[in-house]
Design a protein around this motif. Structure first.
Motif, PDB file in Angstrom:
ATOM      1  N   SER A 173     -39.108  75.080  38.888  1.00 19.85           N
ATOM      2  CA  SER A 173     -38.112  75.456  39.887  1.00 19.85           C
ATOM      3  C   SER A 173     -36.889  74.553  39.852  1.00 19.85           C
ATOM      4  O   SER A 173     -35.852  74.886  40.417  1.00 19.85           O
ATOM      5  CB  SER A 173     -38.732  75.400  41.283  1.00 19.85           C
ATOM      6  OG  SER A 173     -39.057  74.062  41.602  1.00 19.85           O
ATOM      7  N   GLY A 174     -37.000  73.412  39.217  1.00 22.96           N
ATOM      8  CA  GLY A 174     -35.879  72.489  39.239  1.00 22.96           C
ATOM      9  C   GLY A 174     -35.727  71.759  40.556  1.00 22.96           C
ATOM     10  O   GLY A 174     -34.800  71.000  40.751  1.00 22.96           O
ATOM     11  N   ARG A 175     -36.669  71.995  41.465  1.00 23.71           N
ATOM     12  CA  ARG A 175     -36.639  71.252  42.724  1.00 23.71           C
ATOM     13  C   ARG A 175     -37.936  70.476  42.887  1.00 23.71           C
ATOM     14  O   ARG A 175     -39.034  71.028  42.710  1.00 23.71           O
ATOM     15  CB  ARG A 175     -36.469  72.211  43.917  1.00 23.71           C
ATOM     16  CG  ARG A 175     -35.034  72.713  44.043  1.00 23.71           C
ATOM     17  CD  ARG A 175     -34.700  73.039  45.483  1.00 23.71           C
ATOM     18  NE  ARG A 175     -35.080  71.984  46.407  1.00 23.71           N
ATOM     19  CZ  ARG A 175     -34.938  72.095  47.724  1.00 23.71           C
ATOM     20  NH1 ARG A 175     -34.446  73.186  48.252  1.00 23.71           N
ATOM     21  NH2 ARG A 175     -35.296  71.100  48.506  1.00 23.71           N
ATOM     22  N   SER A 176     -37.806  69.219  43.213  1.00 25.85           N
ATOM     23  CA  SER A 176     -38.993  68.373  43.313  1.00 25.85           C
ATOM     24  C   SER A 176     -39.440  68.176  44.758  1.00 25.85           C
ATOM     25  O   SER A 176     -40.540  67.701  45.004  1.00 25.85           O
ATOM     26  CB  SER A 176     -38.706  67.003  42.709  1.00 25.85           C
ATOM     27  OG  SER A 176     -37.685  66.356  43.451  1.00 25.85           O
ATOM     28  N   TYR A 177     -38.567  68.515  45.690  1.00 28.17           N
ATOM     29  CA  TYR A 177     -38.837  68.213  47.097  1.00 28.17           C
ATOM     30  C   TYR A 177     -39.107  66.728  47.292  1.00 28.17           C
ATOM     31  O   TYR A 177     -39.841  66.352  48.196  1.00 28.17           O
ATOM     32  CB  TYR A 177     -39.977  69.085  47.631  1.00 28.17           C
ATOM     33  CG  TYR A 177     -39.578  70.542  47.671  1.00 28.17           C
ATOM     34  CD1 TYR A 177     -38.917  71.064  48.758  1.00 28.17           C
ATOM     35  CD2 TYR A 177     -39.826  71.375  46.578  1.00 28.17           C
ATOM     36  CE1 TYR A 177     -38.522  72.391  48.782  1.00 28.17           C
ATOM     37  CE2 TYR A 177     -39.429  72.702  46.589  1.00 28.17           C
ATOM     38  CZ  TYR A 177     -38.782  73.206  47.697  1.00 28.17           C
ATOM     39  OH  TYR A 177     -38.375  74.514  47.709  1.00 28.17           O
ATOM     40  N   MET A 178     -38.539  65.934  46.411  1.00 27.31           N
ATOM     41  CA  MET A 178     -38.558  64.487  46.621  1.00 27.31           C
ATOM     42  C   MET A 178     -37.130  64.033  46.882  1.00 27.31           C
ATOM     43  O   MET A 178     -36.190  64.480  46.209  1.00 27.31           O
ATOM     44  CB  MET A 178     -39.102  63.762  45.387  1.00 27.31           C
ATOM     45  CG  MET A 178     -40.581  63.970  45.150  1.00 27.31           C
ATOM     46  SD  MET A 178     -41.278  62.820  43.937  1.00 27.31           S
ATOM     47  CE  MET A 178     -40.603  63.440  42.421  1.00 27.31           C
ATOM     48  N   VAL A 179     -36.979  63.147  47.834  1.00 31.27           N
ATOM     49  CA  VAL A 179     -35.672  62.583  48.155  1.00 31.27           C
ATOM     50  C   VAL A 179     -35.728  61.089  47.884  1.00 31.27           C
ATOM     51  O   VAL A 179     -36.654  60.408  48.341  1.00 31.27           O
ATOM     52  CB  VAL A 179     -35.299  62.847  49.631  1.00 31.27           C
ATOM     53  CG1 VAL A 179     -34.058  62.080  50.025  1.00 31.27           C
ATOM     54  CG2 VAL A 179     -35.101  64.336  49.859  1.00 31.27           C
ATOM     55  N   GLY A 180     -34.787  60.597  47.140  1.00 35.57           N
ATOM     56  CA  GLY A 180     -34.721  59.161  46.909  1.00 35.57           C
ATOM     57  C   GLY A 180     -34.150  58.460  48.128  1.00 35.57           C
ATOM     58  O   GLY A 180     -33.057  58.793  48.577  1.00 35.57           O
TER      59      GLY A 180
END
Lengths: 306, 306
Positions: free
Chosen positions: B20-27
């Motif tokens: 999806s290209g989205r990790s749902y991780m925020v740095g």
DNA sequence: TTGTATGCGTTATCAT
DNA sequence: ATGATAACGCATACAA
């Protein structure tokens, strides 16, 4: 390489995780960041992990209920291990952690099981040392201000304190125990409650520094007792505020640097012997830092201070 | 499903990230966790992110030097966005952040650029309010205790304070400025230095609460000045220790809950309009919390306190 | 040394 | 509705 730099290309570690089965991410499960002790411990842990090339996937958790779902989240990201400073109180949590078949490193948790290693402060020994310290100051009416019952470290400090008092010849019956929840306010409230019960302590050992600070303020405001003139106070954790001049609090330093280093050692070992449950316990001596609240630093006797 | 549960199967989100290209991780890039303000802010941010289904990939950073390598690490994990509480001082850092082509949300940073949004406390307004507060107390020899020059928020508070003093008719020449580094010790040292210079302030506005606590202690121990009898003191951040009875410190609350909520809004918006740089600024009013250090709470006048 | 194919575990698309 | 298949981007193994 020029083209890569020009296009702003960065290698993608996500497929590498799939391929190798290692994410180089460690789940850090923590609670109580409002306690400066945990905040600084997290800072050191995060630094150490990064120096080992490990990322911190942080999970803040309020209670055991949210822990279960939190673990599921962490595991779905294929973390390599879990490090937690939660005082793991319940056997159910231990079972949940063991079931993950992931290396787990706990701080100050008495519960052990497969896959779970712990790094503990010598809570019991420090409790005994606190008793001897109070005894040296001629304390006759000691008070033990415990933390929440869930907190294994607090329990160990309390039993150590009790053991130490007995060793100094003070009958355990003279010991008053009150309970707080590790916050400043609960320390303040505990003294307010003692006052109502008509108990005038001359020495108090608190399970952590935040409560000890509340104790010192409540002694002065509620009972008119000055520290260390009328009562000596010691805490635990050696948070930065313990050194602040208004408190000048004697405390036990857990040496978080050492504890973190040991935790990293356990982690390396566990990650090296993949798929093999490791279960080790390290105990780190706590260091007594004597300050004015037990007459140690001597500056609270400073005549410049009203 | 039974078999899955029996085998301890957990879905793997790593391939989903690839797909999806989205990790749902925020740095989350943070520094200065030894400041309780940042620690509690992190706690709230982590909670809010988790409630939005986002993971926190934590990066503790000491200085701008380590920031660059830290960003590379984060980006290689394909984080969706960056949230930082670092006071972004240098234009170079802004360029590095913009080059990532990732949504960035900063707290209390004046620097802006493409992809960078900010949520700021109304530092300038609060500085003016502090000036009026001190003026109401008849302060004639105000002192501004600034934070590090890199700290944009501190600078805004200082200019606001200066503006406010002028508005009250006090000549700016009467204002003394000293500089600390946002720590308790630097606040203490600043007063020691004032004492050496023979300056006796009657009102002090400190850029943060930790320095203000050091100020209060140094005033008493070094100059024999009691707060608020001889000098009024106000800080910024409304850290938990500001409410501790020994300090009872008047402070400005940044309403981190609101700031975090706004940051989440910006994040949602930026993540929704993927690949489109967003650059917004929100300003949140700071709330003056009057306590004993400016005679507000009144409890420091309590006769029970010596 | 350099090049090429395969697999990791999902999601998404397409065909049935 | 259900089932087969390609694709994500890298690492690994094997071929040239």
């Amino acid at each position: 390489m020029d083209a890569a730099a020009h296009l702003g290309y960065r290698p993608n570690r996500i497929p590498a995780i799939m391929q190798s089965g290692r994410s180089y991410m460690v789940g850090v499960v923590i609670g109580g960041l409002e306690n400066p002790f945990y905040a600084t411990a997290l800072e050191r842990l995060a630094t150490a992990l990064r120096e080992s090339g490990l990322q911190v996937l942080l999970m803040h958790v309020d209670d055991a209920l949210t822990l279960d779902s939190a673990l599921d989240q962490l595991v779905s990201y294929r973390i390599d291990a879990i490090v937690t400073s939660l005082a793991i109180g319940s056997a159910a949590v231990v079972r949940a952690l063991s079931a993950l078949r992931l290396p787990v490193v706990c701080f100050n948790s008495s519960r052990v099981g497969p896959w779970i290693s712990t790094v503990n402060s010598d809570n019991h020994g420090a409790g005994r040392a606190a008793a001897h310290l109070l005894a040296r100051h001629g304390v006759m009416r000691p008070v033990w201000l415990a933390g929440p019952t869930k907190n294994a470290a607090s329990h160990a400090r309390g039993t150590g304190f009790c053991t130490g008092l007995c060793a100094t010849g003070l009958p355990p019956a003279h010991l008053t125990t009150v309970r707080g929840n590790d916050t400043y306010d609960s320390g303040y409230a505990a003294i307010t409650q003692l006052d109502r019960r008509g108990i005038r302590p001359d020495g108090i050992f608190a399970s952590n520094d935040m409560m000890a600070c509340g104790v010192i303020d409540a002694l002065r405001e509620r009972m008119g007792l000055l520290c260390p003139r009328d009562v000596v106070v010691a805490g635990y954790d050696n948070i930065p505020q313990a050194a602040w001049r208004s408190y000048d609090l004697t405390s036990f330093d857990q040496h978080t640097e050492q504890m973190v280093a040991r935790a990293m050692g356990l982690l390396d070992e566990a990650l090296g012997t993949k798929d093999t449950p490791l279960s080790r316990t390290h105990v780190i001596d706590a260091q007594l830092i004597e300050r004015g609240s037990t007459g140690g630093g001597g500056r609270n006797d400073d005549p410049a201070i009203p």
